[in-house]
Design an enzyme around this catalytic site. Sequence first.
Site, short mmCIF file in Angstrom:
data_model
loop_
_atom_site.label_atom_id
_atom_site.label_comp_id
_atom_site.label_asym_id
_atom_site.label_seq_id
_atom_site.Cartn_x
_atom_site.Cartn_y
_atom_site.Cartn_z
N VAL C 65 -43.12 -6.00 -19.16
CA VAL C 65 -41.56 -5.06 -19.51
C VAL C 65 -40.52 -5.21 -18.54
O VAL C 65 -39.53 -4.94 -18.95
CB VAL C 65 -41.90 -3.76 -19.86
CG1 VAL C 65 -42.79 -3.36 -21.13
CG2 VAL C 65 -42.33 -2.87 -18.70
N SER C 144 -43.73 11.48 -15.98
CA SER C 144 -45.09 12.24 -15.17
C SER C 144 -44.47 13.51 -14.66
O SER C 144 -43.30 13.55 -14.04
CB SER C 144 -45.19 11.22 -14.05
OG SER C 144 -46.16 11.72 -13.04
N TYR C 157 -42.62 5.76 -7.13
CA TYR C 157 -42.86 6.46 -8.34
C TYR C 157 -42.39 7.70 -8.92
O TYR C 157 -41.99 7.63 -9.96
CB TYR C 157 -44.54 6.72 -8.18
CG TYR C 157 -45.16 6.98 -9.66
CD1 TYR C 157 -45.41 5.96 -10.51
CD2 TYR C 157 -45.69 8.32 -9.89
CE1 TYR C 157 -46.02 6.41 -11.84
CE2 TYR C 157 -46.24 8.48 -10.99
CZ TYR C 157 -46.44 7.76 -12.07
OH TYR C 157 -47.10 8.11 -13.04
N SER C 160 -39.08 6.65 -10.00
CA SER C 160 -38.85 5.79 -11.21
C SER C 160 -39.06 6.78 -12.50
O SER C 160 -38.50 6.73 -13.43
CB SER C 160 -39.94 4.87 -11.49
OG SER C 160 -41.06 5.20 -11.32
N LYS C 161 -39.74 7.95 -12.15
CA LYS C 161 -40.15 8.79 -13.13
C LYS C 161 -39.19 10.09 -13.53
O LYS C 161 -38.92 10.20 -14.85
CB LYS C 161 -41.77 9.31 -13.28
CG LYS C 161 -42.70 8.48 -13.20
CD LYS C 161 -42.99 7.83 -14.68
CE LYS C 161 -44.14 7.13 -14.85
NZ LYS C 161 -44.14 6.49 -16.02
#
Lengths: 256, 78, 256
Positions: C65, C144, C157, C160-161
């Site tokens: 993606v 998340s 992470y 990004s979430k």
Amino acid sequence: MTGRLKNKVALITGGASGIGRAAALRFAHEGAKVMIADRNSALSAQTLAELHQITPHAASVSVDVSKTDQVQQMVDDTVSRFGALNILVNAAGVLLLSPPLAEIDERDWDLMMNTNLRGLFLCCKAAIPVIEQSGGGAIVNISSMAGISAYARSLPYAVSKAGVIHFTLGAASQYTSRGIRINCIAPGTVDTPQARGSSGSADALRKIAETHPMGRIGRPEDIADTILFLSSDEAAYISGETIIVDGGSRTLPPNI
Amino acid sequence: MDKLKEIAKRAVEDYGFRQIAQWSPDDLVDQWDLTDSEANVLKGPLKDEIDQLPVPVEPVDYEAVEGRLNDLIEESLS
Amino acid sequence: MGDRLAGKVAILAGGATGMGRSTAIRFAEEGAKVMIADRNVYGAQETLAMVKKITPDADIVSVDVSKWDQVQNMVDATVERFGRVDVLVNLAAILMLTPPLVDIEERQWDLIMDTNLKGTFFTCKAAIPVMLKNGGGAIVNISSSAGLDAWTRSLPYNISKVGVIHLTSVISGQYTSQGIRVNCVVPGPVDTPQARGSTQSSQTLEEAALEHPMGRIGRPEEIANAILFLASDEASFVSGATYVVDGGARTAGRRL
């Protein structure tokens, strides 16, 4: 009719009209036994008649949720009628339009706090022991977008609804581990008798619809769908949360 | 060779990194500036081994698994 | 088995394993035509075999993606196979553990951001024009709980979430009025290969379960149910929303 609440006993406060009524009908379609509790007995009778077209397992009880003895009676009636209690939906609430803070009548403040917040506390306090005895269950509280965003037309309402959100969080922190999931929904503007009455005119609601991303305001059934989801086992891993159902209106950027 | 060993070590200990090594190895070839022969090992014999690793590799097994992959890398590049 | 997604065409980016696999199966059970899109082709094939036991209308496409041409190809292949796109679920993501900020490598940052955030941007960018052609659709992004609360084991992470949550809001603000609902699910700890892999030992997950209010971590099917709800017409008035599905973990209270 798909049976997502098959044989569950649900108690819905404010169940006579608006969002509570839509939830009662949706629950009945999904196989629940439904007790509607409302202080408006005439409307309760109408809604009960509609429920009886779907299921024989429906009843109503008169209650003012701000009164301890009436709330206890409501829970007792539910258990004696249906033998258990699995789901509590706290949809009872009042919205009184208020002037700016300095001019708010103390009685108006009390009225809204007593029904919207104290009533929520009393209903949960009375229902939780019975839900636990019934093997666990789910509670769904109805807040409002007024509890998330600033709402100039009624500060007491906005504050009471913010309280509902935090009440949900705190109650979940205590009872999730004991088998009771407790969640909250914050609806945007929904076409209910309450909203029609409080917006002052049908025209005001029409204007909100025109600027809404979906070109309409919410229907009570839209909220009932989310109440059903949170009440059902599909939401088995959701607790303590507040779910916004506003058709995306919060995502419209402010007009700066 | 050392870069490839470091990649192998990370693939063992970090499942997120492992998935990049498995499914987007070209990103690692660019990022780590691997030689053609290192790239071929990453996409060939090393990938075959990494594909077989359990999720996760338990910490007590790191040394053994990484040792095995290091041997494979040395063998493949010699 | 039901018909809550009857006839709808759904792309599941990251559909090969974990929550993606459960969602593919759940969607198929509810009548959807399912395109499983993943760079893990072996996993995708395994999932496809499971889905094919439910419906013949399923296929796979290989996609990273973070690569625009591959994402475009994913959407083209779906339209070619099933004629349209109604639902896009963005589950493709990687979690790499990183050291504290100063020691994070730029390439770690890039790999995580490219898949989790740019990848979600790309899939929405490619799918929305196709959805608009058939009058709208629904997008469900997977964030998340690391996007809500601080989590020290991977700063990229986390970022990004949280980006996925805000991306959801803004896209909803832009496309709800054109018939595309955009929502976000925020899972807490769930038993997926990603979670098992990233906690570095099975024991860590067992310990997490002990501290959880429900005494267990989530199952991928429980996230799939929330995704199903948001993808279905039952959520017709829900857009721009963030659904936390963490079993009440966030309400467990902090140890001060």
